[in-house]
Scaffold this active site. Structure first.
Site, PDB file in Angstrom:
ATOM      1  N   HIS A 101       0.918  -0.954   0.050  1.00 28.87           N
ATOM      2  CA  HIS A 101       0.076   0.007  -0.059  1.00 28.87           C
ATOM      3  C   HIS A 101       0.920   1.381  -0.103  1.00 28.87           C
ATOM      4  CE1 HIS A 101      -3.226   2.809   0.958  1.00 28.87           C
ATOM      5  NE2 HIS A 101      -3.919   1.658   0.614  1.00 28.87           N
ATOM      6  N   ASP A 105      -8.217  -5.269   0.141  1.00 27.38           N
ATOM      7  CA  ASP A 105      -8.531  -6.098  -0.870  1.00 27.38           C
ATOM      8  C   ASP A 105      -8.322  -7.550  -0.789  1.00 27.38           C
ATOM      9  OD1 ASP A 105      -9.853  -4.394  -2.531  1.00 27.38           O
ATOM     10  OD2 ASP A 105      -8.134  -3.340  -3.346  1.00 27.38           O
TER      11      ASP A 105
HETATM   12  N1  CMC Z   1       4.108  -7.608  -4.870  1.00 29.80           N
HETATM   13  C1  CMC Z   1       5.410  -7.335  -5.024  1.00 29.80           C
HETATM   14  N2  CMC Z   1       6.090  -6.408  -4.881  1.00 29.80           N
HETATM   15  C2  CMC Z   1       5.545  -5.464  -4.417  1.00 29.80           C
HETATM   16  C3  CMC Z   1       4.318  -5.150  -4.303  1.00 29.80           C
HETATM   17  C4  CMC Z   1       3.563  -6.590  -4.465  1.00 29.80           C
HETATM   18  N3  CMC Z   1       1.948  -6.418  -4.343  1.00 29.80           N
HETATM   19  N4  CMC Z   1       3.896  -3.915  -4.140  1.00 29.80           N
HETATM   20  C5  CMC Z   1       4.960  -3.083  -3.920  1.00 29.80           C
HETATM   21  N5  CMC Z   1       6.098  -4.158  -4.355  1.00 29.80           N
HETATM   22  C6  CMC Z   1       7.379  -3.676  -4.455  1.00 29.80           C
HETATM   23  C7  CMC Z   1       7.662  -2.834  -5.671  1.00 29.80           C
HETATM   24  O1  CMC Z   1       7.979  -3.722  -6.758  1.00 29.80           O
HETATM   25  C8  CMC Z   1       8.629  -2.016  -5.062  1.00 29.80           C
HETATM   26  O2  CMC Z   1       9.966  -2.868  -5.105  1.00 29.80           O
HETATM   27  P1  CMC Z   1      11.510  -2.099  -5.318  1.00 29.80           P
HETATM   28  O3  CMC Z   1      11.511  -1.010  -4.293  1.00 29.80           O
HETATM   29  O4  CMC Z   1      12.246  -3.083  -5.294  1.00 29.80           O
HETATM   30  O5  CMC Z   1      11.232  -1.194  -6.385  1.00 29.80           O
HETATM   31  C9  CMC Z   1       8.638  -1.406  -3.654  1.00 29.80           C
HETATM   32  O6  CMC Z   1       7.662  -2.826  -3.194  1.00 29.80           O
HETATM   33  C10 CMC Z   1       7.564  -0.304  -3.445  1.00 29.80           C
HETATM   34  O7  CMC Z   1       6.439  -0.410  -4.265  1.00 29.80           O
HETATM   35  P2  CMC Z   1       5.900   0.721  -5.215  1.00 29.80           P
HETATM   36  O8  CMC Z   1       5.222   0.217  -6.213  1.00 29.80           O
HETATM   37  O9  CMC Z   1       6.971   1.871  -5.429  1.00 29.80           O
HETATM   38  O10 CMC Z   1       4.833   0.967  -4.138  1.00 29.80           O
HETATM   39  P3  CMC Z   1       3.649   2.146  -4.612  1.00 29.80           P
HETATM   40  O11 CMC Z   1       3.223   2.833  -3.168  1.00 29.80           O
HETATM   41  O12 CMC Z   1       3.849   2.969  -5.676  1.00 29.80           O
HETATM   42  O13 CMC Z   1       2.276   1.038  -4.879  1.00 29.80           O
HETATM   43  C11 CMC Z   1       0.584  -0.177  -4.650  1.00 29.80           C
HETATM   44  C12 CMC Z   1       1.573   1.004  -3.950  1.00 29.80           C
HETATM   45  C13 CMC Z   1      -0.563  -0.733  -3.777  1.00 29.80           C
HETATM   46  C14 CMC Z   1       0.069   0.125  -6.085  1.00 29.80           C
HETATM   47  C15 CMC Z   1       1.540  -1.644  -4.838  1.00 29.80           C
HETATM   48  O14 CMC Z   1       1.908  -2.129  -3.522  1.00 29.80           O
HETATM   49  C16 CMC Z   1       0.719  -2.835  -5.557  1.00 29.80           C
HETATM   50  O15 CMC Z   1       0.867  -2.653  -6.773  1.00 29.80           O
HETATM   51  N6  CMC Z   1      -0.013  -3.684  -4.883  1.00 29.80           N
HETATM   52  C17 CMC Z   1      -0.825  -4.764  -5.457  1.00 29.80           C
HETATM   53  C18 CMC Z   1      -2.071  -4.091  -5.968  1.00 29.80           C
HETATM   54  C19 CMC Z   1      -3.058  -3.905  -4.886  1.00 29.80           C
HETATM   55  O16 CMC Z   1      -3.233  -5.085  -4.040  1.00 29.80           O
HETATM   56  N7  CMC Z   1      -3.779  -2.669  -4.792  1.00 29.80           N
HETATM   57  C20 CMC Z   1      -4.747  -2.416  -3.748  1.00 29.80           C
HETATM   58  C21 CMC Z   1      -4.303  -1.477  -2.698  1.00 29.80           C
HETATM   59  S1  CMC Z   1      -5.442  -1.296  -1.485  1.00 29.80           S
HETATM   60  C22 CMC Z   1      -7.045  -0.833  -2.059  1.00 29.80           C
HETATM   61  C23 CMC Z   1      -6.599   0.855  -2.462  1.00 29.80           C
HETATM   62  O17 CMC Z   1      -6.745   1.429  -1.409  1.00 29.80           O
HETATM   63  O18 CMC Z   1      -6.468   0.919  -3.481  1.00 29.80           O
END
Ligand code: CMC
Length: 430
Positions: free
Chosen positions: A307, A364
Site C-alpha cells: 500500500h 482487498d
Molecule cells: N508484490 C510484489 N512487490 C511489490 C508489491 C506487491 N504487491 N507491492 C509493492 N511491491 C514492491 C515494488 O516492486 C517496489 O519494489 P522495489 O523497491 O524493489 O522497486 C516496492 O515494493 C515499493 O512498491 P511501489 O510500487 O513503489 O509502491 P507504491 O506505493 O507505488 O504502490 C501499490 C502501492 C498498492 C500500487 C502496490 O503495493 C501494488 O501494486 N500492490 C498490489 C495491488 C494492490 O493490492 N492494490 C490494492 C491497494 S489497497 C486498495 C486501495 O486503497 O486502492
C-alpha cells in the site's frame, strides 16, 4: 511565531511556512515556490504531495491507524451501519435518530432508476464489465437532473445529488449484475434497508425472494463501511481533480469509478481471487508465485499486498480477515481459497523481500473471500468497492466545493522532449 522552512538556492535563502495538522503531521506550504524562486517540485505519483487540507479521514500508515471524522475504524466497523457511516462522512458528525431515519428513508425513496435508463442496459453486451457500465450510468444520471448539474450548486442541491447517487448506485449495480446473467431486473423494496435492499435486487427472482441471513447482511455492511473513505487515494483525488474544474458531481464520481477500476486500486480485489484461483489450479505452489513477485525482471505482483501509505498491517484487512473466517464458519463453507490466502499471507510476512519493503495484506486481500461466499461474481468485486467508496467521494467533493481556497487542479511538469527544431516539409523528410 509559526514554523518556517528555509530553502537555499544559489546562496539565496527563501522561507516557506509549515502547516501542522491536528495529529501533528507537518507540511511545507510551497504555494509561492515558483513565484519566488522560479522552481517547481517534482514528486512522482504524488507520494509526498498534499493536495488539500481535509477534515474527513485521518490515516497514519506507519502506525496502522484509520479514523473517520476522528472515530477509530475498529469502532465504526463494530457498531455503525453503512448509512450512518455515510452520514458521518458527508456531514461531519454522527446523525441524531431523526436525521438517520430521514437519510435512510431518502435512499429508499430514490432507489428506483428512471424507466428510460433501464433501456441503456439493453445496449451493452452481456459480458460487458459492470465497472464500465456503472461509470457510464452514473455520468448519465446527470442527464435526468439538468437543474442539478450547474457549476456552482447550493448546499441543498449538493445534498440532493448525494442522495440520488447513494440511492441509485446500488440499483444500477444490481441491474448490471442481472443483465450479465440474462435475468430480469428486481426492483428495490420500500421495507428494506440499504444493504438488504441491495442483496434483494441482486439475488431475488421474480417469484422467489432472497432469504436474508443476518450474518451475510452484517458481513457486507462491514465491508462497505471499511471501504467508505480512505483520504486522498487515486480515485478520490480523481473525483476532486475533475470537480476542481467545476464539473458536476455525477461526472466527477463517474471519473472516480474509472480510476478505481484499475488493478492497482479497487480492481485488486478481483485480481486477488483470480490470483488465488490460479495458484490453486496450478497445484498450490505458493513459493513459485512469491518468487515471481520478487523477481525484478518480472512485472508480476502479489495482488492484495502493499500500500502507498500503510507501512504496517492495514487495519481494514485485519477486520475483514476475521469477518471472512466468521462468515465462512457460519455458512458452513469450506473454501480452499481462504486456506490458501492464509498460507500465502504467512509465507509473505516471513519473507525478507516483503519485510524490507513493509508489504502487508491490504483491504482487498480478504474482501473477495467474503463476496465469493455471498455469491457475488468476481467481476462485480470492484463494483462493491465503488458502492462502499461512494460516501467518501461525495464527502471529498462537497468539502472541496465548500472550501474557500479551492483552485482548479493543474500540476506542472519538467519538459524532457526535443529542443526547438524547425518544421520539415514532407518531400524533404527521410
Ligand atoms: N508484490 C510484489 N512487490 C511489490 C508489491 C506487491 N504487491 N507491492 C509493492 N511491491 C514492491 C515494488 O516492486 C517496489 O519494489 P522495489 O523497491 O524493489 O522497486 C516496492 O515494493 C515499493 O512498491 P511501489 O510500487 O513503489 O509502491 P507504491 O506505493 O507505488 O504502490 C501499490 C502501492 C498498492 C500500487 C502496490 O503495493 C501494488 O501494486 N500492490 C498490489 C495491488 C494492490 O493490492 N492494490 C490494492 C491497494 S489497497 C486498495 C486501495 O486503497 O486502492
Amino acid at each position: 511565531m509559526s514554523e518556517l522552512v528555509k530553502l537555499i538556492i544559489d546562496e539565496k535563502t527563501f522561507e516557506f511556512p509549515v502547516i501542522t495538522g491536528v495529529e501533528n503531521e507537518k507540511a511545507i506550504d510551497i504555494s509561492t515556490l515558483r513565484k519566488t524562486t522560479g522552481y517547481i517540485t517534482i514528486d512522482n505519483g504524488f507520494a509526498n504531495t498534499g493536495s488539500c487540507k481535509s477534515a474527513i479521514t485521518f490515516l497514519d500508515g506507519e502506525k496502522g491507524i484509520l479514523r473517520y471524522r476522528g472515530i477509530p475504524i475498529e469502532q465504526i466497523a463494530e457498531y455503525s451501519t453503512f448509512v450512518e457511516t455515510s452520514y458521518l462522512l458527508i456531514y461531519g458528525q454522527l446523525p441524531s435518530e431523526k436525521q438517520l431515519a430521514d437519510f435512510s428513508k431518502a435512499f429508499t425513496l430514490h432507489a428506483p432508476i428512471h424507466n428510460d435508463m433501464k433501456k441503456f442496459f439493453e445496449g451493452y453486451p452481456q459480458s460487458g464489465h459492470p465497472m464500465g457500465i456503472l461509470s457510464a450510468m452514473v455520468c448519465s444520471l446527470g442527464a435526468y437532473y439538468p437543474e442539478l448539474i450547474k457549476p456552482e450548486p447550493s448546499t441543498e442541491e449538493i445534498d440532493m445529488i448525494a442522495v440520488e447517487l447513494m440511492a441509485k448506485v446500488r440499483t444500477i449495480c444490481a441491474h448490471a449484475y442481472k443483465k450479465s446473467i440474462g435475468k430480469p431486473f428486481i426492483e428495490p423494496r420500500e421495507d428494506l434497508q440499504y444493504v438488504p435492499n441491495f442483496l434483494h435486487m441482486m439475488f431475488s427472482e421474480p417469484n422467489k425472494d432472497y432469504i436474508m441471513i443476518p450474518e451475510v447482511v452484517n458481513a457486507l455492511r462491514t465491508v462497505l463501511v471499511l471501504h467508505a473513505d480512505h483520504e486522498q487515494n487515486c480515485s478520490t483525488s480523481t473525483v476532486r481533480m475533475v470537480g476542481s474544474s467545476w464539473a458536476n458531481l455525477f461526472a466527477s464520481i463517474s471519473a472516480g469509478i474509472c480510476a478505481l477500476w484499475g488493478p492497482l486500486h479497487g480492481g485488486a480485489n478481483q485480481e486477488v481471487i483470480e490470483m488465488l484461483e490460479e495458484i490453486h489450479n496450478e497445484g498450490g505452489d505458493i513459493q513459485k508465485f512469491i518468487n515471481r513477485a520478487k523477481d525484478s525482471n518480472d512485472t508480476y505482483r502479489l495482488m492484495g499486498f502493499g500500500h502507498r501509505v500503510y507501512k504496517n498491517y492495514d487495519p481494514r484487512a485485519k477486520i475483514i480477515k476475521q469477518r471472512a473466517h466468521d462468515l465462512l464458519k457460519k455458512l458452513g463453507i469450506k473454501d480452499p481459497l481462504l486456506d490458501l490466502a492464509v498460507t500465502l499471507e504467512e509465507a509473505v510476512l516471513k519473507d525478507a523481500y516483503f519485510q524490507e519493503r513493509k508489504l502487508y495484506p491490504n483491504v482487498d486481500f480478504y474482501s473477495g473471500i467474503i463476496y465469493k461466499a455471498i455469491g457475488i461474481p468476481t467481476t462485480m468485486f470492484p463494483v462493491m468497492f465503488a458502492i462502499g467508496r461512494m460516501p467518501g467521494w461525495i464527502a471529498n467533493w462537497k468539502e472541496m466545493k465548500e472550501s474557500t481556497d479551492s483552485r482548479i487542479g493543474r500540476p506542472r511538469q519538467v519538459y524532457v522532449g526535443k529542443k526547438m527544431n524547425d518544421y520539415i516539409p514532407i518531400e524533404k523528410r527521410k
